[in-house]
Each structure stands twice: as structure tokens, then as C-alpha cells.
Design an enzyme around this catalytic site. Structure first.
Site, mmCIF file in Angstrom:
data_model
loop_
_atom_site.group_PDB
_atom_site.id
_atom_site.type_symbol
_atom_site.label_atom_id
_atom_site.label_comp_id
_atom_site.label_asym_id
_atom_site.label_seq_id
_atom_site.Cartn_x
_atom_site.Cartn_y
_atom_site.Cartn_z
ATOM 1 N N ASP A 100 -14.698 64.201 113.045
ATOM 2 C CA ASP A 100 -13.988 64.409 111.790
ATOM 3 C C ASP A 100 -14.948 65.141 110.859
ATOM 4 O O ASP A 100 -16.047 64.651 110.595
ATOM 5 C CB ASP A 100 -13.623 63.010 111.266
ATOM 6 C CG ASP A 100 -12.723 63.003 110.048
ATOM 7 O OD1 ASP A 100 -12.358 64.083 109.569
ATOM 8 O OD2 ASP A 100 -12.391 61.890 109.584
ATOM 9 N N HIS A 159 -15.516 56.154 106.855
ATOM 10 C CA HIS A 159 -14.874 55.166 107.728
ATOM 11 C C HIS A 159 -15.521 55.106 109.105
ATOM 12 O O HIS A 159 -16.238 56.036 109.507
ATOM 13 C CB HIS A 159 -13.386 55.487 107.872
ATOM 14 C CG HIS A 159 -13.115 56.939 108.226
ATOM 15 N ND1 HIS A 159 -12.867 57.361 109.496
ATOM 16 C CD2 HIS A 159 -13.097 58.068 107.454
ATOM 17 C CE1 HIS A 159 -12.683 58.670 109.500
ATOM 18 N NE2 HIS A 159 -12.825 59.137 108.265
ATOM 19 N N HIS A 167 -9.297 55.618 111.499
ATOM 20 C CA HIS A 167 -9.829 54.773 110.421
ATOM 21 C C HIS A 167 -9.793 53.345 110.904
ATOM 22 O O HIS A 167 -8.730 52.753 111.013
ATOM 23 C CB HIS A 167 -8.981 54.881 109.152
ATOM 24 C CG HIS A 167 -8.978 56.252 108.562
ATOM 25 N ND1 HIS A 167 -7.906 57.087 108.637
ATOM 26 C CD2 HIS A 167 -9.932 56.943 107.892
ATOM 27 C CE1 HIS A 167 -8.199 58.236 108.045
ATOM 28 N NE2 HIS A 167 -9.425 58.178 107.584
ATOM 29 N N GLU A 287 -17.796 66.490 104.768
ATOM 30 C CA GLU A 287 -17.750 65.394 105.748
ATOM 31 C C GLU A 287 -18.406 65.774 107.062
ATOM 32 O O GLU A 287 -18.247 66.890 107.556
ATOM 33 C CB GLU A 287 -16.282 65.010 106.007
ATOM 34 C CG GLU A 287 -16.103 63.896 107.036
ATOM 35 C CD GLU A 287 -14.643 63.476 107.221
ATOM 36 O OE1 GLU A 287 -13.747 64.301 106.987
ATOM 37 O OE2 GLU A 287 -14.426 62.313 107.621
HETATM 38 MN MN MN Z 1 -11.746 64.282 107.572
HETATM 39 MN MN MN Z 2 -12.573 61.161 107.631
#
Ligand code: MN
Ligand code: MN
Length: 301
Positions: A100, A159, A167, A287
């Protein structure tokens, strides 16, 4: 389900991370004034598949005060403008192991706000090691934001990731907190600060473009049954876009809307409402996904 050896899991994370980084960089080059969001989203998702992986969720392209969960429909006319803060958030999975990653770009050039969120991510991932308290991330993030004079978006967090689960477990706040959780060897975590010059809270809007399977419920509508089947079998319980249904079902979009509404009210699907900053201020995000071991691997670098 038999569980893979830790080395095999690690290899899959490294593979999905490598593809996610490559596709993110590919996507960045497409973000130019005048280009339609839907063109960018479609090109990025195709690129994920061409690299031998699958999207772990629809490509999110969220502009300005929209913090997350925006993915264009096929008929979306939105185009990129010079001064937009464009958040590109990409999920890739290899055999369910998810990478991610997100980045914010402003076609007219990087500014302090983007610099701030990038600095927070950079400094946050540096301290990750097995046994480190996850509350350390919040300390770093909030103090850097303060130095820059911006606010953290307080109700968005990083997360834990697990196979086919985007998540899971505890959250990783970007504000000072008393969490007693620690980073553990052999596990993957998404670190994702969001900053804003606004109040620093997001709320659900009424717009809905992304969903995921929650449970099977009885439904009389044939199209709703079909969507439920796709969400579980094809999309594997991971988030999917209305746009994907428009392509996979080739049915009237009003029928899709009706079916989706029915499936949400029966509790079969989880709705990911488009998230907006409450003071309508621009939000930026960065991220990376980190696979933790003695020497943690930032798989999406
Ligand atoms: Mn993301
Ligand atoms: Mn994420």
C-alpha cells in the site's frame, strides 16, 4: 489454510512492493493538467495487471480537500488542474500479500505542505524496528507537523496488513497517543501520515465509489446477487470500485446503483464513503508499506 514459511511471505511482500513502487512512479508521470482522472486510474490498474499482480483496492486519486476513497467512475469528467493537490494511493497484491503506497503531487510544483508530509513519512519509517512502540510514530509525526505549522489529519491512521486484509489489527495514529502495541517481526505495516492547513479532521461525504464484501445476505435482485458474488469471488473481499462493476457486469448503471444501495442496507457490503476535510482545506498524504524484521524492509520505496 496452510501457512507459508516466513521467507516465502517476505518474498511475496517484496514482489508486491516492487510492483507497487514501479506502478506509482508510472502513475506520477500521467498526472498532468488537463488529463482525466479516469484515464489515469485505468492506466495504473492495467499496469498493475501487466506486471503480474492485482490491485488490492481501486486506485484512489483524491484531489485537494478530498482526503481519500475517491476513485473515478467510467463517466467521470474530472480533470487535473495546475494547482491541485493530487493524492495517488495505490494497492497491489501478490497472492493476497498487499503493498500500500501513496504520494501527493501538485503539477505547479512541490510546496511546504507536501514537503512536510514527506518528511514525516521519511522520519517515521526510520525508527521502525521489532519491539518499537507504535506510539513513537505519532510523536514524530505530530512534532514535525507542528514545526512546519500544519495539522495532522487526526482521524486518519496507518494500519496493519495481513493476507487479503487491508486494514486489520490496531491502527497507527499520526498524533501523540498511549498505544502499547509494538512493531513485530514478520508483519507488514502501512505508515501513512496526512497533513493539512485546515482543522485536521475528515468526515464521510455522501459520495460513494468504493465498497467491499462483508457478508452474504439474501437478495431477490439478480444484479445484486451478481455483485455479491463478484465481490467475494473475484475481488476476494478486498475493496472494489463501482467502475469495476461497470466493466465486469456491463449492465445499466442505474441498476448497479440500486443493487449497491440494497446490498449496503442489508449489511452485505461495507461502504467506503469519500472522505473530506471538515474545513474544506487541502489534504496531503504520503505512504509506504514496511515489512518488519531486524532490518525492516520498506517494500514500496
Ligand atoms: Mn493507501
Ligand atoms: Mn493504507
Amino acid at each position: 489454510m496452510f501457512s507459508l514459511e516466513i521467507d516465502e511471505i517476505k518474498e511475496k511482500y517484496i514482489e508486491s512492493g516492487k510492483i507497487a513502487a514501479k506502478v506509482r512512479n508510472f502513475g506520477l508521470k500521467l498526472i498532468k493538467p488537463g488529463v482525466k482522472l479516469v484515464e489515469i486510474a485505468e492506466a495504473i490498474e492495467s499496469e498493475i495487471i501487466n506486471n503480474g499482480a492485482l490491485p488490492a483496492f481501486p486506485v484512489n486519486i483524491s484531489l485537494n480537500s478530498i482526503a481519500a476513497h475517491y476513485t473515478p467512475s467510467l463517466d467521470d469528467k474530472t480533470i487535473i488542474s495546475e494547482n491541485d493537490y493530487v493524492k495517488l494511493d495505490i494497492g497491489v497484491h501478490v497472492d493476497g500479500y498487499i503493498a500500500d503506497t501513496a504520494v501527493t503531487i501538485k503539477p505547479s510544483g512541490k510546496d511546504k505542505l507536501i514537503e512536510c508530509v514527506e518528511k514525516i513519512l521519511e522520519e517515521s519509517i526510520k525508527i521502525i524496528k521489532p519491539g518499537v512502540l507504535i506510539s513513537e510514530i505519532g510523536n514524530i509525526a505530530e512534532s514535525i507537523a507542528e514545526k512546519y505549522g500544519y495539522n495532522i489529519v487526526r482521524n486518519l491512521t496507518g494500519h496493519c496488513l495481513e493476507r487479503y486484509n487491508l486494514h486489520t489489527g490496531f491502527t497507527i495514529p499520526n498524533i501523540r497517543n498511549n498505544s502499547t502495541h509494538v512493531f513485530e517481526t514478520g508483519k507488514a505495516y502501512a505508515i501513512e501520515p496526512f497533513c493539512t492547513s485546515g482543522k485536521g479532521y475528515i468526515k464521510d461525504s455522501s459520495e460513494l465509489l468504493i465498497f467491499c464484501w462483508k457478508k452474504n445476505t439474501a437478495t431477490r435482485l439478480y444484479e445484486a446477487r451478481k455483485i455479491l458474488e463478484l465481490s467475494k469471488e473475484k475481488y476476494k473481499g478486498l475493496p472494489f470500485a463501482k467502475r469495476w462493476l461497470e466493466k465486469d457486469l456491463k449492465i445499466n448503471k442505474f441498476l448497479i446503483e440500486t443493487s449497491l444501495r440494497q446490498l449496503i442496507s442489508s449489511g452485505a457490503l461495507h461502504p467506503y464513503y469519500v472522505l473530506k476535510e471538515i474545513s474544506n482545506s487541502s489534504v496531503v498524504q504520503a505512504e509506504h508499506t514496511v515489512f518488519v524484521e531486524e532490518k525492516p524492509i520498506i517494500i514500496t520505496l
